[in-house]
Design an enzyme around this catalytic site. Structure first.
Site: not given
Ligand code: IMP
Ligand code: MG
Length: 182
Positions: A46, A101-102, A105, A154, A161, A167
């Site tokens: 990402g 990081e992209d 969440d 989302f 992605d 992407r």
């Molecule tokens: P988390 O913070 O551990 O929940 O995960 C973060 C990862 O989840 C990021 O690196 C993204 O790849 C993916 N992610 C979280 N939200 C989104 C979204 O809205 N679109 C696409 N990928 C997401």
């Molecule tokens: Mg990711």
């Protein structure tokens, strides 16, 4: 050929806005690491595009590494379990690491990864994310550099992605619900 733009509900940040934001973040990071040797660690896939642009906005001597970690699978809901699929082969003792990081969440991926890198002896581990989506945060994680705070939608584009697609969109956008709620 299928046009991925048809699946977009709304563009949040244009190519030009992203370029400006990346320059701003790069300048700030360059100032903060002026007297340190920085190792930028992009989280694939990402953050690939963001990391490539961000590094070119930092004029200092930096090193670039990449990791592949997975916490999502192909679903739109985080599983919260961190799996390292591609690791950094170097000794991290005494390193100043910036995880790129992209989108954050739940925060689970980065908080686990940060702990892991510190346990390997990194001097400090900071976090830079293009997008912060605080709505579903499950763990407290200090985010040192944030491009934008985004709503609970989302999001795709600029490296991000859905099921490995979108992407290649040059902007950041909200994906139509009809694409993933089937
Ligand atoms: P988390 O913070 O551990 O929940 O995960 C973060 C990862 O989840 C990021 O690196 C993204 O790849 C993916 N992610 C979280 N939200 C989104 C979204 O809205 N679109 C696409 N990928 C997401
Ligand atoms: Mg990711």
């Amino acid at each position: 050929m299928y046009n991925i733009e048809d699946d977009i509900q709304e563009v949040l940040y244009s190519k030009e806005e992203l370029q400006n934001k990346v320059q701003e973040l790069g300048a700030q990071i360059a100032r903060d690491y002026e007297d340190k040797q920085l190792m930028v660690v992009g989280i694939l896939k990402g953050a690939n595009i963001f990391t490539a642009d961000l590094c070119r906005a930092i004029p200092g001597l930096i090193q670039m590494e990449f990791m592949v970690v997975s916490s999502y699978g192909t679903s739109a809901v985080s599983s919260g379990k961190l799996t390292i699929l591609k690791d950094i082969a170097k000794d991290l003792t005494g390193r100043h690491i910036l995880l790129v990081e992209d989108i954050i969440d739940t925060g689970l991926t980065l908080s686990e990864l940060k702990k892991e890198l510190l346990a390997r002896g990194a001097e400090d581990v900071k976090i830079c994310t293009l997008l912060d989506k605080p709505a579903h945060r499950k763990t407290e994680v200090q985010v040192d550099y944030v491009g934008y705070t985004v709503p609970d939608e989302f999001i795709v584009g600029y490296g991000i992605d859905y099921a490995e697609f979108y992407r290649n969109l040059p902007y950041v956008a909200v994906l139509k619900r009809s694409v993933y709620e089937k």
